[in-house]
Design a protein around this motif. Structure first.
Motif, PDB file in Angstrom:
ATOM      1  N   LEU A 135       3.367  -4.780  -8.115  1.00 52.71           N
ATOM      2  CA  LEU A 135       3.801  -3.491  -7.580  1.00 52.71           C
ATOM      3  C   LEU A 135       3.083  -3.163  -6.266  1.00 52.71           C
ATOM      4  O   LEU A 135       3.690  -2.644  -5.329  1.00 52.71           O
ATOM      5  CB  LEU A 135       3.559  -2.383  -8.604  1.00 52.71           C
ATOM      6  N   GLY A 136       1.798  -3.491  -6.198  1.00 48.42           N
ATOM      7  CA  GLY A 136       1.056  -3.271  -4.959  1.00 48.42           C
ATOM      8  C   GLY A 136       1.564  -4.142  -3.826  1.00 48.42           C
ATOM      9  O   GLY A 136       1.690  -3.693  -2.680  1.00 48.42           O
ATOM     10  N   ALA A 137       1.878  -5.395  -4.132  1.00 46.08           N
ATOM     11  CA  ALA A 137       2.404  -6.306  -3.109  1.00 46.08           C
ATOM     12  C   ALA A 137       3.763  -5.829  -2.607  1.00 46.08           C
ATOM     13  O   ALA A 137       4.050  -5.898  -1.404  1.00 46.08           O
ATOM     14  CB  ALA A 137       2.505  -7.722  -3.667  1.00 46.08           C
ATOM     15  N   ILE A 138       4.592  -5.324  -3.505  1.00 46.80           N
ATOM     16  CA  ILE A 138       5.901  -4.798  -3.103  1.00 46.80           C
ATOM     17  C   ILE A 138       5.722  -3.600  -2.167  1.00 46.80           C
ATOM     18  O   ILE A 138       6.427  -3.474  -1.164  1.00 46.80           O
ATOM     19  CB  ILE A 138       6.748  -4.431  -4.337  1.00 46.80           C
ATOM     20  N   LYS A 158       2.163   4.406   2.398  1.00 47.95           N
ATOM     21  CA  LYS A 158       2.673   3.309   1.563  1.00 47.95           C
ATOM     22  C   LYS A 158       1.671   2.163   1.512  1.00 47.95           C
ATOM     23  O   LYS A 158       1.480   1.545   0.468  1.00 47.95           O
ATOM     24  CB  LYS A 158       4.016   2.846   2.119  1.00 47.95           C
ATOM     25  N   LEU A 159       1.004   1.888   2.626  1.00 49.55           N
ATOM     26  CA  LEU A 159      -0.014   0.838   2.666  1.00 49.55           C
ATOM     27  C   LEU A 159      -1.193   1.199   1.764  1.00 49.55           C
ATOM     28  O   LEU A 159      -1.678   0.356   0.998  1.00 49.55           O
ATOM     29  CB  LEU A 159      -0.500   0.614   4.098  1.00 49.55           C
ATOM     30  N   ILE A 160      -1.643   2.438   1.833  1.00 51.81           N
ATOM     31  CA  ILE A 160      -2.754   2.878   0.981  1.00 51.81           C
ATOM     32  C   ILE A 160      -2.377   2.770  -0.489  1.00 51.81           C
ATOM     33  O   ILE A 160      -3.172   2.307  -1.322  1.00 51.81           O
ATOM     34  CB  ILE A 160      -3.180   4.310   1.355  1.00 51.81           C
ATOM     35  N   LYS A 161      -1.154   3.165  -0.825  1.00 53.52           N
ATOM     36  CA  LYS A 161      -0.696   3.061  -2.212  1.00 53.52           C
ATOM     37  C   LYS A 161      -0.699   1.607  -2.672  1.00 53.52           C
ATOM     38  O   LYS A 161      -1.140   1.296  -3.781  1.00 53.52           O
ATOM     39  CB  LYS A 161       0.707   3.653  -2.336  1.00 53.52           C
ATOM     40  N   GLY A 162      -0.216   0.699  -1.843  1.00 50.86           N
ATOM     41  CA  GLY A 162      -0.193  -0.715  -2.210  1.00 50.86           C
ATOM     42  C   GLY A 162      -1.583  -1.294  -2.370  1.00 50.86           C
ATOM     43  O   GLY A 162      -1.859  -2.038  -3.317  1.00 50.86           O
ATOM     44  N   VAL A 163      -2.494  -0.950  -1.457  1.00 55.86           N
ATOM     45  CA  VAL A 163      -3.862  -1.469  -1.526  1.00 55.86           C
ATOM     46  C   VAL A 163      -4.575  -0.925  -2.766  1.00 55.86           C
ATOM     47  O   VAL A 163      -5.285  -1.665  -3.464  1.00 55.86           O
ATOM     48  CB  VAL A 163      -4.637  -1.127  -0.231  1.00 55.86           C
ATOM     49  N   VAL A 164      -4.391   0.362  -3.065  1.00 58.69           N
ATOM     50  CA  VAL A 164      -5.019   0.942  -4.257  1.00 58.69           C
ATOM     51  C   VAL A 164      -4.481   0.282  -5.525  1.00 58.69           C
ATOM     52  O   VAL A 164      -5.242  -0.031  -6.448  1.00 58.69           O
ATOM     53  CB  VAL A 164      -4.798   2.478  -4.290  1.00 58.69           C
ATOM     54  N   THR A 165      -3.180   0.026  -5.580  1.00 59.47           N
ATOM     55  CA  THR A 165      -2.595  -0.611  -6.757  1.00 59.47           C
ATOM     56  C   THR A 165      -3.107  -2.033  -6.927  1.00 59.47           C
ATOM     57  O   THR A 165      -3.442  -2.453  -8.045  1.00 59.47           O
ATOM     58  CB  THR A 165      -1.055  -0.593  -6.653  1.00 59.47           C
ATOM     59  N   ILE A 166      -3.190  -2.783  -5.841  1.00 61.64           N
ATOM     60  CA  ILE A 166      -3.723  -4.152  -5.932  1.00 61.64           C
ATOM     61  C   ILE A 166      -5.199  -4.127  -6.320  1.00 61.64           C
ATOM     62  O   ILE A 166      -5.649  -4.933  -7.145  1.00 61.64           O
ATOM     63  CB  ILE A 166      -3.500  -4.913  -4.610  1.00 61.64           C
ATOM     64  N   LEU A 172      -0.275  -7.109 -17.701  1.00 65.32           N
ATOM     65  CA  LEU A 172      -0.364  -5.778 -17.097  1.00 65.32           C
ATOM     66  C   LEU A 172      -1.027  -5.847 -15.718  1.00 65.32           C
ATOM     67  O   LEU A 172      -0.612  -5.166 -14.781  1.00 65.32           O
ATOM     68  CB  LEU A 172      -1.144  -4.831 -18.005  1.00 65.32           C
ATOM     69  N   VAL A 173      -2.038  -6.699 -15.585  1.00 64.28           N
ATOM     70  CA  VAL A 173      -2.688  -6.899 -14.292  1.00 64.28           C
ATOM     71  C   VAL A 173      -1.691  -7.484 -13.289  1.00 64.28           C
ATOM     72  O   VAL A 173      -1.620  -7.060 -12.139  1.00 64.28           O
ATOM     73  CB  VAL A 173      -3.926  -7.813 -14.453  1.00 64.28           C
ATOM     74  N   GLY A 174      -0.915  -8.454 -13.737  1.00 63.78           N
ATOM     75  CA  GLY A 174       0.096  -9.056 -12.868  1.00 63.78           C
ATOM     76  C   GLY A 174       1.120  -8.047 -12.402  1.00 63.78           C
ATOM     77  O   GLY A 174       1.542  -8.062 -11.233  1.00 63.78           O
TER      78      GLY A 174
END
Length: 181
Positions: free
Chosen positions: A104-107, A126-134, A97-99
């Motif tokens: 998803l954040g990297a995408i 989109k950058l903020i969403k990716g950083v928050v997900t990572i 699940l972590v992976g």
């Protein structure tokens, strides 16, 4: 984005918020863990099937249609893998699940770079969403021994991503013109 796409995006986002809230409210963490894996597996598998169906219906005749096939196949495999993770111990499932969160954040960050190259102004969200997900994936990784904390972070991330999806459902889409060579 068409009106039908906006409606589906809104419904998907509302479902993500509801699932995140349900996971937060369920007291039995073992049940929450199974619910997360089953829902994640279902969503990813259906998305993979949708991309494969799109490939076989029309994308095979398009330029770069092979990318649609490969991404659909990868999503389909990841979805099936999340069902199989239920048969393994809980630590391996949490790492899976972590992976998924980190992937998803990297995408999203890679899409952000592509959006910025096209001189669009919506790349910051989109950058903020990716950083928050990572960041959520890394927090889950740090606390992977504690199922309660990992499920809490995972469910809050789902709620945040659902709110983001609802916001993007109501924003106007930008039209990008590609100049002829």
């Amino acid at each position: 984005m068409s009106k039908i796409s906006r409606i589906f995006n809104f419904l998907k986002s509302f479902l993500m918020i509801a699932i995140g809230a349900i996971i937060l409210l369920v007291e039995d963490h073992e049940t929450s863990y199974f619910v997360v894996c089953i829902i994640l597996g279902t969503i990813i598998t259906v998305y993979g099937i949708k991309k494969l169906f799109f490939y076989f219906s029309s994308a095979m005749h398009m330029v770069d249609g092979g990318r649609v096939f490969i991404s659909g196949f990868i999503y389909f495999d990841l979805g099936l893998l999340s069902f199989l993770v239920l048969l393994v111990n809980q630590t391996v499932a949490m790492l899976y699940l972590v992976g998924v969160l980190i992937l998803l954040g990297a995408i999203d960050i890679l899409r952000c770079v592509e959006i910025k190259r096209n001189d669009s102004k919506r790349w910051i969200i989109k950058l903020i969403k990716g950083v928050v997900t990572i960041a959520a994936g890394i927090v889950c990784l740090v606390f992977s021994s504690s199922v309660e904390v990992a499920l809490l972070v995972f469910s809050i991330t789902w709620i945040v991503l659902g709110v983001y999806g609802i916001i993007t459902s109501f924003t106007k889409s930008a039209v990008t013109y590609i100049p002829e060579i």
